[in-house]
Write an enzyme that holds these catalytic residues in place. Structure first.
Site, PDB file in Angstrom:
ATOM      1  N   CYS A 198      -1.472   8.521   4.119  1.00 27.68           N
ATOM      2  CA  CYS A 198      -1.515   8.196   2.693  1.00 27.68           C
ATOM      3  C   CYS A 198      -2.887   8.493   2.104  1.00 27.68           C
ATOM      4  O   CYS A 198      -3.011   8.702   0.894  1.00 27.68           O
ATOM      5  CB  CYS A 198      -1.137   6.736   2.474  1.00 27.68           C
ATOM      6  SG  CYS A 198      -2.037   5.578   3.524  1.00 27.68           S
ATOM      7  N   GLU A 242       0.883  -1.176   0.000  1.00 32.56           N
ATOM      8  CA  GLU A 242       0.000   0.000   0.000  1.00 32.56           C
ATOM      9  C   GLU A 242       0.907   1.207   0.000  1.00 32.56           C
ATOM     10  O   GLU A 242       1.777   1.345   0.863  1.00 32.56           O
ATOM     11  CB  GLU A 242      -0.919  -0.025   1.225  1.00 32.56           C
ATOM     12  CG  GLU A 242      -2.019   1.029   1.174  1.00 32.56           C
ATOM     13  CD  GLU A 242      -1.628   2.306   1.899  1.00 32.56           C
ATOM     14  OE1 GLU A 242      -1.521   3.355   1.217  1.00 32.56           O
ATOM     15  OE2 GLU A 242      -1.420   2.256   3.118  1.00 32.56           O
TER      16      GLU A 242
END
Length: 548
Positions: free
Chosen positions: A330, A296
């Site tokens: 993020c 990720e």
């Protein structure tokens, strides 16, 4: 040996504490922060197999007081990493053969230790070491980490229970979910203590052994999580904790034939480098199998505000999403598209956005009233300062609020909103990973063009949100933006995914979208075996009826 089919206890999200002034949890956390700071730098002892590594060669500093070290630790060498891998592989058979319910019990106990006995200690480490304020530390290091450990157990139970639905007469079909052959290399980010814990917890729960390399900016919190897992019952060598140079540790790990998987959270650029290293080794034929790569990475996340949106909700959601933890999630909002009719006016989106952003307090996370603490380190500060300085000189950009940077004591960047007249400006596609939000105000008749730009301007596809009071419009936008985000929100900010409620992950350049916080990611760290058990034996002829 007795046998039983066990059912795990019901799991639910960890209740959040709110740390109101005068509350017992606030007093306990303040004491934990004070104690840790007084004892800093804490000298860490790293146990690798039968070797203890001590020393003060390396250090993790506090980003809000960058002259002060939070912890120190000894140098990790290639031989140390090799020792950790060898020890993990030696421990693999006994760990893999342990009944899954016994492994599950360890992680359930670890969750209780994190949410109880060590809650404030791990939160204090996350605050001082990673620059999180009280609320951000609570939802990360306490709640989300405990949630990951508990829900992973629930999802493992579901995965193991996934069995063939059909059995031909005279046979029994079964599926077995074996650990991978080898070890898993886990690389953690600085920004979430919970993610660091989960990167190791997922493969280890499924019977694998792991090498855990913490971010140099999150060593102490990651160390505490590792120690909690050991206290909960994980055998010492099952997880090798190696806070060493990333290039060196990676080289050793991916050069081993037993390298079975990578579990990664971090930047897109580094993930691509790791992928290439593994691909090159795979082409050389050094691996026993095909390593699994689970990652990720970054995002250039969006909010789209249409003319029918509830303006106040959209503003507050945007401020939180862009500036919580200084935009260092993020999933953080970094590009915002607002219709002109919503934007303009004294009580319009633009005015409210500026007022709410100006009201955010910036400073030391030891002040519980602070909304924005520091950015994580010197490189981040310099990168963000350069972006802000460039914006001041760019005719297509206008700083509406913020734009101040101060590194005299800590790495502080004020929440900054930049308006652009060019929807395809570099600032609408480049990831800054900090408190910098770029806004484009569009004309209502250009909505379809804006939708296409949202989907095509950036290489990322992590999170995004739309704000509209028109349900038909919401449905249409959702369809048109189907590929733009792995986590998609309607009238809700694009941050704040909760384990068990919104499994997290994105595609395109944002990662492999294996959805942390779901059963899907557990399936990536097992190697299924299909078993057919036959009860009806054949006679003395190999011929089928069609052969006659």
């Amino acid at each position: 040996m007795s046998s039983s089919t066990f059912q795990v206890p019901a799991v639910r999200n960890e209740p959040l504490m709110h740390y109101a002034r005068g509350s017992s949890e606030r007093q306990a956390l303040e004491a934990a922060v004070d104690t840790l700071k007084k004892n800093a730098p804490v000298s860490l002892t790293i146990q690798l197999a039968d070797l203890q590594i001590e020393g003060d060669v390396q250090a993790q500093h506090m980003p809000h007081e960058h002259a002060r070290a939070l912890c120190t630790f000894g140098a990790i060498t290639e031989s140390h990493v090799t020792r950790a891998i060898d020890a993990a592989l030696a421990a693999r058979e006994s760990w893999a053969n342990l009944h899954w319910s016994d492994r599950a019990a360890i992680f359930l106990r670890a969750a209780d230790l994190i949410s109880g006995k060590y809650r404030f200690e791990i939160m204090a480490a996350t605050m001082l070491g990673q620059g999180k304020n009280v609320w951000q530390a609570e939802i990360d290091a306490a709640a989300e980490l405990a949630d990951f450990l508990r829900f992973n157990v629930k999802y493992a139970e579901q995965l193991y229970a996934t069995q063939p639905s059909e059995n031909s007469p005279g046979c029994w079909n079964r599926s077995e979910y074996r650990p991978l052959e080898g070890f898993v290399y886990c690389v953690t980010p600085f920004n979430f203590t919970a993610i660091a814990g989960n990167l190791a917890a997922v493969p280890v729960l499924m019977g694998n052994v792991a090498i855990l390399k913490p971010s140099p900016s999150a060593v102490y919190s990651n160390y505490l999580v590792w120690k909690v897992l050991l206290e909960a019952g994980i055998p010492r060598d099952v997880i090798g904790f190696v806070p060493g140079d990333a290039v060196m540790v990676t080289k050793v790990c991916v050069s081993r034939p037993e390298f079975a998987a990578l579990h990664y959270t971090g930047s897109t650029a580094i993930f691509r480098q790791l992928w290439k290293q593994v691909a090159d080794k795979l082409a050389d034929g050094i691996y026993a199998g095909y390593p699994k790569l689970v990652g990720e990475t970054g995002g250039k996340n969006f909010h789209l505000v249409t003319k029918t949106a509830d303006v106040q909700n959209a503003v507050t959601q945007s401020v939180r999403s862009a500036f919580e933890y200084c935009g260092q999630k993020c999933s953080a909002l970094s590009r915002l598209y607002v219709s002109r009719s919503c934007w303009e006016g004294v009580d319009g989106f633009g005015s409210k956005l500026i007022r709410q952003t100006e009201a955010l307090k910036v400073g030391s996370i030891e002040d519980f009233a602070v909304f924005c603490g520091p950015v994580i380190h010197r490189d981040a500060f310099d990168r963000l300062k350069a972006a802000i300085d460039d914006a001041k000189a760019d005719p297509e950009l206008k700083i509406l609020v913020g734009g101040k940077c101060d590194d005299s004591t800590g790495f502080f960047v004020t929440p900054t909103v930049i308006e652009t007249t060019n929807p395809r400006h570099d600032y609408m596609s480049r990831e800054f990973f900090g408190p910098v939000l770029t806004v484009y105000v569009y004309e209502e008749d250009k909505l379809d063009e804006v939708i296409k730009m949202i989907d095509s301007t950036t290489e990322y596809a992590l999170t995004g949100a739309i704000f509209s009071e028109d349900r038909l419009e919401c449905a249409s936008l959702s369809r048109k933006l189907v590929g733009a985000a792995g986590n998609f929100y309607i009238n809700e900010k694009c941050t704040g995914a909760v384990v068990g409620q919104q499994p997290f992950g994105g595609a395109r350049a944002s990662g492999t979208n294996d959805k942390a916080g779901s059963a899907a990611i557990l399936a990536r760290f097992v190697s299924p075996r299909s078993i057919k058990d036959n009860f009806v034996y054949l006679g003395d002829s190999a011929l089928y009826p069609s052969n006659h």
